[in-house]
Scaffold this motif. Sequence first.
Motif, PDB file in Angstrom:
ATOM      1  N   UNK A   1      -2.504  39.950  68.845  1.00 26.86           N
ATOM      2  CA  UNK A   1      -1.395  40.242  67.928  1.00 26.86           C
ATOM      3  C   UNK A   1      -0.078  40.146  68.673  1.00 26.86           C
ATOM      4  N   UNK A   2       0.960  39.698  67.969  1.00 25.42           N
ATOM      5  CA  UNK A   2       2.331  39.772  68.451  1.00 25.42           C
ATOM      6  C   UNK A   2       3.066  40.776  67.580  1.00 25.42           C
ATOM      7  N   UNK A   3       3.600  41.813  68.211  1.00 21.41           N
ATOM      8  CA  UNK A   3       4.154  42.962  67.500  1.00 21.41           C
ATOM      9  C   UNK A   3       5.671  43.011  67.653  1.00 21.41           C
ATOM     10  N   UNK A   4       6.385  43.024  66.552  1.00 28.39           N
ATOM     11  CA  UNK A   4       7.846  43.064  66.591  1.00 28.39           C
ATOM     12  C   UNK A   4       8.318  44.502  66.827  1.00 28.39           C
ATOM     13  N   UNK A   5       9.098  44.711  67.898  1.00 31.02           N
ATOM     14  CA  UNK A   5       9.674  46.032  68.150  1.00 31.02           C
ATOM     15  C   UNK A   5      11.201  46.033  68.005  1.00 31.02           C
ATOM     16  N   UNK A   6      11.788  44.847  67.753  1.00 29.91           N
ATOM     17  CA  UNK A   6      13.212  44.715  67.449  1.00 29.91           C
ATOM     18  C   UNK A   6      13.407  43.370  66.769  1.00 29.91           C
ATOM     19  N   UNK A   7      14.633  43.040  66.448  1.00 28.18           N
ATOM     20  CA  UNK A   7      14.883  41.770  65.763  1.00 28.18           C
ATOM     21  C   UNK A   7      14.486  40.578  66.629  1.00 28.18           C
ATOM     22  N   UNK A   8      14.577  40.729  67.941  1.00 32.25           N
ATOM     23  CA  UNK A   8      14.213  39.647  68.850  1.00 32.25           C
ATOM     24  C   UNK A   8      12.914  39.914  69.595  1.00 32.25           C
ATOM     25  N   UNK A   9      12.658  41.171  69.913  1.00 33.54           N
ATOM     26  CA  UNK A   9      11.556  41.505  70.807  1.00 33.54           C
ATOM     27  C   UNK A   9      10.183  41.416  70.169  1.00 33.54           C
ATOM     28  N   UNK A  10       9.245  40.859  70.916  1.00 30.76           N
ATOM     29  CA  UNK A  10       7.846  40.784  70.497  1.00 30.76           C
ATOM     30  C   UNK A  10       6.963  41.187  71.668  1.00 30.76           C
ATOM     31  N   UNK A  11       6.093  42.142  71.439  1.00 36.23           N
ATOM     32  CA  UNK A  11       5.087  42.499  72.429  1.00 36.23           C
ATOM     33  C   UNK A  11       3.785  41.796  72.062  1.00 36.23           C
ATOM     34  N   UNK A  12       2.975  41.501  73.068  1.00 40.02           N
ATOM     35  CA  UNK A  12       1.688  40.842  72.865  1.00 40.02           C
ATOM     36  C   UNK A  12       0.574  41.802  73.247  1.00 40.02           C
ATOM     37  N   UNK A  13      -0.434  41.913  72.389  1.00 37.62           N
ATOM     38  CA  UNK A  13      -1.640  42.656  72.752  1.00 37.62           C
ATOM     39  C   UNK A  13      -2.851  41.750  72.511  1.00 37.62           C
ATOM     40  N   UNK A  14      -3.774  41.810  73.443  1.00 34.86           N
ATOM     41  CA  UNK A  14      -5.030  41.074  73.341  1.00 34.86           C
ATOM     42  C   UNK A  14      -6.120  42.021  73.836  1.00 34.86           C
TER      43      UNK A  14
END
Length: 263
Positions: free
Chosen positions: A243-256
Amino acid sequence: MLPRIQSFEFCERSSMPRWIRDSIVEIIGMGLRTSSIFKIVAPIFHALRQLVCADEILDLGSGSGEPAALLIEELSRQGLAPPRIILSDLFPNLPKLRKTAGLHPNHLLIIDKPLDATAIPEQFSQPLRTIINTFHHFPPPLASKILADTIQKQRAIFIMESFPRNPYNCWALLPNVFRSYWQNPACTEQDRFWKAFFSYIIPLIGICFTWDSLISIARVYSEVELRKMASDVGGKNYTWIYEELAYSSLGRAVVFYGYPSKT
């Protein structure tokens, strides 16, 4: 998506002065602390932890220990019971790890000897392993070994990165790490003079950190690469989620993350 580049990072080189390696790790940890990344990651991690019944977790490549501490803190803020996390690293920064663990003595423990993430000794039987913000450091052969060791021992694994392999999604962290860079010499536990001199007078640490940041972006694994890697080392009987998770308008965290399908 950009092609993946397997280049070096200064923080990985044992030949580099300790004050350079430690500064880079500390700046990243402080930068994450002032971000909101873990707010969206914590519930997903908690759900996996409950699924595999993991009250104790082995964290690999812990660095400063700050990412694990932030995960503990965010779980607590959201009313989710935090587990006990064992911090480990191939080059453990013990003063920083001890300081971080001291913030949460009931939830953070330290392995004070080097631990190779590609070959975990049998004595570490925790059902869940985490790699927070460091999986990109491992080239494909070593990354595959980490997954292979996990699968062979029927453990679950949770991998998180602060951004995908996309420069656009990295700008959100820039203000955080910029502040951390200037604050770190005053906050560090050791080599304070060298860290201050080579941050403020001669910005060698800044140059090394900038290089490592750019290379980190280029080294993050894509979903296709992660799934193929897991499949190639015997993970076909695992459930894998990306999953790619949006934490701001630009920021994306990745979890696998993956766990045995029979769980």
